[in-house]
Design an enzyme around this catalytic site. Structure first.
Site, PDB file in Angstrom:
ATOM      1  N   ASN A 114       1.880  -5.119  -2.696  1.00 23.39           N
ATOM      2  CA  ASN A 114       0.349  -5.717  -2.749  1.00 23.39           C
ATOM      3  C   ASN A 114      -0.299  -4.238  -2.480  1.00 23.39           C
ATOM      4  OD1 ASN A 114      -1.486  -8.118  -2.085  1.00 23.39           O
ATOM      5  ND2 ASN A 114      -1.403  -6.754  -0.003  1.00 23.39           N
ATOM      6  N   HIS A 142     -10.889  -6.087  -1.935  1.00 25.86           N
ATOM      7  CA  HIS A 142     -11.775  -6.400  -0.948  1.00 25.86           C
ATOM      8  C   HIS A 142     -12.905  -5.230  -1.229  1.00 25.86           C
ATOM      9  CE1 HIS A 142      -9.223  -6.815   2.428  1.00 25.86           C
ATOM     10  NE2 HIS A 142      -7.998  -5.959   1.809  1.00 25.86           N
ATOM     11  N   ASP A 182     -12.766 -10.562  -0.027  1.00 27.41           N
ATOM     12  CA  ASP A 182     -13.953 -10.502   0.728  1.00 27.41           C
ATOM     13  C   ASP A 182     -15.498  -9.490   0.119  1.00 27.41           C
ATOM     14  OD1 ASP A 182     -13.007  -7.740   1.771  1.00 27.41           O
ATOM     15  OD2 ASP A 182     -11.931  -8.694   3.729  1.00 27.41           O
ATOM     16  N   GLU A 232       0.453  -1.419  -0.259  1.00 22.58           N
ATOM     17  CA  GLU A 232      -0.061   0.054   0.113  1.00 22.58           C
ATOM     18  C   GLU A 232       0.591   1.144   0.440  1.00 22.58           C
ATOM     19  OE1 GLU A 232      -2.830  -0.489   3.174  1.00 22.58           O
ATOM     20  OE2 GLU A 232      -3.507  -2.330   2.402  1.00 22.58           O
ATOM     21  N   GLU A 281      -6.537 -10.613  -0.579  1.00 20.28           N
ATOM     22  CA  GLU A 281      -7.573 -10.448   0.723  1.00 20.28           C
ATOM     23  C   GLU A 281      -9.220 -10.312   0.133  1.00 20.28           C
ATOM     24  OE1 GLU A 281      -5.065  -6.786   2.486  1.00 20.28           O
ATOM     25  OE2 GLU A 281      -3.496  -7.000   2.987  1.00 20.28           O
TER      26      GLU A 281
END
Length: 457
Positions: free
Chosen positions: A214, A250, A281, A171, A279
């Site tokens: 990432n 996400h 979801d 990030e 990641e």
């Protein structure tokens, strides 16, 4: 084109008492597809991990060490996933809270569990602006460079040969339309070159590990993903070691799966790096959530260099976005429609992993005393009748099972893994349940047993 406009809040760092690590005797699912060199006999594609393996991918979950003592959590993890990512246990504040003093216990527990099951491990994360101990921000430039490189080297060498891919930098770019770097101690004091330096340090620390960048809100083509793309293209052209790019993915109703998701993954892959969904979801429920999950899996399968998918947690109840019920298993570890959609997209078939058309198992301790306990396993048929079932129960040495009832057990050579079949209670109508039980002599170890896959016939 759907662009993400708002990033997720920082994930909380769980703090908990250490619990005794489970030492498991049963063989686990094997991850493949560029993330791992492990190989072994294929198992029927009735679980997420085995179905992904058949497609040349891994299917992983973020794991918290504090839940490795919960039987439902562990049995679901062991049954369904072929890769793990420590959710918080490898972040800077967890492993180096005080400068030069490293604490690996919780992360080691996750890595040991994964290795005992034949699962691969993604390391997350080495350099990130968040979850930093306060001493890092107070360093001057020269001291910060030294501390960053020492942190990368120490952590990677500790896990050398055990962690097969690392989120080296996480990030580092701003949201919005600027494509600029995010303000952080590393960016502000070391400048744009800190990312390259981190990757070169990581390569020297473990030349065999896959090195990834990432980020979130880079899932579609937008200013942020364009900036990351330009960095990766430059790194590849100049020989800066970068092997993979992670897309956090996400999603929710305000930030759905972008229409150019697959095309965006492909353009990064075309630079010569692997892409990974790291990641995942998706907030929601029912058919809408299921469709979105299926679309993500299909996008990965359409890109040959998309080597795997990790969902950010095992169960909704422990998700960092629990109110949005974003995962594949609900709070009782029941498979949701999203699970069925993912398994179908991977080409798998239900019935082998507690599926709705097969059987599921759950565990309860019914009595406990000094030196032993009684355990009960409930076997529940899915949406169709079954005429038989099989499951495994693994106890932790030096525990031993001294008695059983309502089932016909067989044992592996170690005496620690019991395969249980019905003695008289194999016929179950749809949704019906039966139980079997056993007595465990603890011999000083009170860890709960771990259940394996329920297979229906």
């Amino acid at each position: 084109m759907t662009a993400h406009t708002q990033g997720p809040p920082p994930r909380p760092t769980p703090r908990s008492r250490a619990r005794r690590a489970l030492v498991l005797g049963t063989a686990g699912l094997l991850a493949t597809a560029g993330l791992t060199a492990l190989s072994g006999p294929a198992e029927a594609a009735g679980t997420l991990g085995s179905a992904a393996t058949a497609k040349g991918r891994y299917f992983g979950a973020a794991v918290s060490a504090q839940y490795l003592g919960e039987s439902g959590y562990v049995s679901t993890l062991n049954r369904e996933f072929s890769s793990v990512t420590p959710e918080n246990e490898m972040k800077w504040d967890a492993v180096e809270a005080n400068r030069g003093t490293f604490t690996f216990g919780s992360a080691d527990r996750i890595v040991s569990h994964a290795q005992s099951r034949g699962m691969s491990v993604r390391g997350h994360t080495l350099v990130w602006h968040s979850q930093l101990p306060g001493w890092v921000a107070g360093l001057g430039a020269a001291d910060l460079r030294s501390a960053m490189n020492h942190h990368i080297t120490t952590v990677m060498q500790h896990y050398k040969g055990k962690v097969l891919a690392w989120d080296v930098v996480n990030e580092a770019f701003q949201d919005g339309g600027s494509g600029a770097r995010r303000s952080s101690p590393f960016q502000d004091k070391l400048g744009n070159g800190f990312i390259e330096e981190a990757f070169r340090t990581a390569r020297a620390a473990d030349p065999a590990a896959k090195l990834c960048y990432n980020d979130y809100n880079t899932d579609g083509v937008n200013a942020k993903s364009n900036a990351v793309y330009a960095m990766v293209k430059d790194f590849r052209a100049r020989g800066v070691p970068i092997d993979c790019v992670g897309f956090q993915s996400h999603f929710n109703s305000a930030s759905p799966v972008p229409s150019d998701y697959r095309a965006n993954l492909q353009r990064f892959a075309d630079l010569g790096v692997d892409v990974q969904i790291t990641e995942l979801d998706i907030e929601g429920s029912g058919s809408a959530q299921a469709t979105a999950y299926g679309n993500v899996v299909n996008a990965c399968l359409a890109v040959s260099r998309c080597t795997g998918i990790t969902v950010w947690g095992v169960t909704d109840k422990y998700s960092w976005r629990s109110s949005g019920t974003p995962l594949l298993f609900d709070g009782d570890y029941a498979e949701k429609p999203a699970y069925d959609a993912v398994l179908a997209a991977l080409g798998g078939s239900g019935g082998g992993g507690g599926g709705t058309a097969g059987c599921s198992v759950s565990y309860t301790t019914t009595a406990q005393w000094n030196g032993g306990f009684n355990g009960q396993v409930t076997v529940t048929a899915g949406s169709a009748p079954i005429t038989g079932w099989t499951t495994t129960v693994t106890v932790t040495p030096p525990q031993k099972v001294s008695a059983t009832w309502n089932g016909a057990p067989t044992w592996d050579g170690s005496g620690n893994v019991m395969t249980m079949r019905p003695s008289h209670n194999g016929n179950l109508s749809a949704g019906a349940s039966t139980t079997f039980g056993f007595t465990v002599m603890t011999n000083g170890n009170t860890s709960p047993p771990v259940l394996g896959t329920c297979t229906a016939s």
